[in-house]
Design an enzyme around this catalytic site. Structure first.
Site, PDB file in Angstrom:
ATOM      1  N   HIS A  92      -6.459  -2.530   6.376  1.00  0.00           N
ATOM      2  CA  HIS A  92      -5.466  -1.459   6.506  1.00  0.00           C
ATOM      3  C   HIS A  92      -4.081  -2.074   6.366  1.00  0.00           C
ATOM      4  O   HIS A  92      -3.828  -3.173   6.868  1.00  0.00           O
ATOM      5  CB  HIS A  92      -5.602  -0.782   7.872  1.00  0.00           C
ATOM      6  CG  HIS A  92      -4.357  -0.059   8.313  1.00  0.00           C
ATOM      7  ND1 HIS A  92      -3.465  -0.591   9.218  1.00  0.00           N
ATOM      8  CD2 HIS A  92      -3.844   1.147   7.958  1.00  0.00           C
ATOM      9  CE1 HIS A  92      -2.475   0.250   9.412  1.00  0.00           C
ATOM     10  NE2 HIS A  92      -2.674   1.314   8.664  1.00  0.00           N
TER      11      HIS A  92
ATOM     12  N   VAL B  78       3.446   0.570   5.542  1.00  0.00           N
ATOM     13  CA  VAL B  78       4.875   0.345   5.734  1.00  0.00           C
ATOM     14  C   VAL B  78       5.550   1.709   5.641  1.00  0.00           C
ATOM     15  O   VAL B  78       5.217   2.520   4.778  1.00  0.00           O
ATOM     16  CB  VAL B  78       5.474  -0.630   4.705  1.00  0.00           C
ATOM     17  CG1 VAL B  78       5.080  -2.057   5.018  1.00  0.00           C
ATOM     18  CG2 VAL B  78       5.063  -0.285   3.276  1.00  0.00           C
ATOM     19  N   ARG B  79       6.488   1.955   6.521  1.00  0.00           N
ATOM     20  CA  ARG B  79       7.047   3.302   6.602  1.00  0.00           C
ATOM     21  C   ARG B  79       8.444   3.267   7.227  1.00  0.00           C
ATOM     22  O   ARG B  79       8.833   2.289   7.893  1.00  0.00           O
ATOM     23  CB  ARG B  79       6.147   4.202   7.453  1.00  0.00           C
ATOM     24  CG  ARG B  79       5.976   3.693   8.876  1.00  0.00           C
ATOM     25  CD  ARG B  79       4.908   4.453   9.640  1.00  0.00           C
ATOM     26  NE  ARG B  79       4.765   3.953  11.001  1.00  0.00           N
ATOM     27  CZ  ARG B  79       4.002   2.926  11.350  1.00  0.00           C
ATOM     28  NH1 ARG B  79       3.308   2.279  10.433  1.00  0.00           N
ATOM     29  NH2 ARG B  79       3.934   2.532  12.606  1.00  0.00           N
TER      30      ARG B  79
ATOM     31  N   HIS C 219      -3.946 -14.244   8.607  1.00  0.00           N
ATOM     32  CA  HIS C 219      -2.885 -14.419   9.602  1.00  0.00           C
ATOM     33  C   HIS C 219      -1.777 -15.344   9.095  1.00  0.00           C
ATOM     34  O   HIS C 219      -0.592 -15.115   9.382  1.00  0.00           O
ATOM     35  CB  HIS C 219      -3.470 -14.937  10.908  1.00  0.00           C
ATOM     36  CG  HIS C 219      -4.115 -13.873  11.734  1.00  0.00           C
ATOM     37  ND1 HIS C 219      -3.428 -13.150  12.684  1.00  0.00           N
ATOM     38  CD2 HIS C 219      -5.380 -13.396  11.742  1.00  0.00           C
ATOM     39  CE1 HIS C 219      -4.250 -12.273  13.252  1.00  0.00           C
ATOM     40  NE2 HIS C 219      -5.437 -12.404  12.697  1.00  0.00           N
TER      41      HIS C 219
END
Length: 303
Positions: A109, A112-113, A148
């Protein structure tokens, strides 16, 4: 904050380009094209859903762009900022979820918003949010470490404190409280973020979005052709049930979309196509399925 410092056009241009770049790379990985579904929202705005079902690699996946407006903030958006309740609002974002068919290839998943709350006579209040997280069904340390490390590299130019903060935020957010377990191996997550002003917060969000393909595609390439059988598919379907539970019970983006009268097909695109639930099931000790729980579904420092 002066209105001139928030550049709606720049954010929208970036998000549309990000969607196009990601879809092109995913089409190349799968070998089949994504469907394009443009839609409009009666209250204001609309979006472009790009999705694939029954692909060669992806059993289901979607990369959605939306730019919507409304006259009153829904409860999920003002819960952490009650002083903004009742304001007009504008939201833009790219959100994706990919469910590969191969159980050894993890679900992923990314989102960005940005959000702007508006009130006549006052400067707009904006914030950014987003991140990415990895949900394996069979754990591989090299995959988790690569994912990561890529997230960390995206944030390091903006301050050494960001990755530890956003990683811990992700571990805390993508956690099924009723199961007392994380959704996957985490990644990074942030919300209500406007530190350093528009330019800084937007630059961080761009770096996160741009890092997605580097974070995920090498993992997909390593795992998408591994041999598997019914046992692995069965366990994948069982673990996908946790993904459904999180998205429908806790996910703020899902709740915001439904509460704001968003397009249901696009909002629920994140749900996997094949899912199973069992009563009080536990994996046999010493199996690869048990290792997922003991070695991967636990908060760890992967880099």
């Amino acid at each position: 904050m002066p209105a001139a410092t928030f550049d709606t056009a720049a954010v929208k241009t970036y998000l549309l380009d990000l969607q196009a770049r990601i879809v092109a790379a995913l089409e190349a990985a799968d070998g089949l094209p994504f469907r394009t579904d443009a839609w409009e929202r009666p209250e204001g705005g609309g979006g472009i859903s790009r999705l694939i079902e029954e692909g060669r690699v992806f059993e289901r996946g979607g990369v959605n762009f939306s730019h919507v407006q409304g006259q009153q903030l829904p409860p999920s958006a003002s819960a952490h900022r009650p002083e903004l309740a009742g304001r007009r609002w504008e939201a833009m974002g790219v959100s994706l979820v990919l469910h590969p068919r191969n159980p050894y290839a993890p679900t992923v998943h990314m989102n960005v918003r940005c959000f702007v709350a508006l009130k006549d006579g006052e400067a707009p209040v904006f914030w950014f949010g987003g991140g990415m997280d990895l949900t394996p069904y069979y754990g591989f340390e090299e995959d988790a470490r690569h994912f990561h490390a890529t997230c960390k590299a995206a944030l390091d130019p903006f301050g050494a404190d960001l990755h530890p903060r956003f990683k811990e935020w992700c571990d805390r957010y993508f956690f099924l409280k009723h199961r007392n377990e994380p959704r996957g191996v985490g990644g990074i997550f942030y919300d209500d973020f406007a530190e350093g002003g528009f330019a800084n917060a937007f630059a961080i969000t761009q770096s996160v979005g741009d890092a997605f393909l580097t974070a995920y595609l090498p993992i997909l390439e390593r795992r998408k052709a591994l041999a598997y059988g019914e046992r692995e598919r069965d366990f994948q379907a069982y673990r996908r049930g946790r993904y459904v539970e999180f998205n429908l019970v806790y996910d703020r983006g899902t709740l915001f979309g439904l509460q704001s009268g968003g397009r249901t097909e696009s909002i629920l695109m994140s749900l996997p196509p094949v899912v199973k639930w069992r009563y009080d099931w536990h994996p046999d000790p010493g199996t690869a399925e048990a290792t997922l729980y003991t070695d991967f579904l636990t908060a760890r420092d992967w880099v």
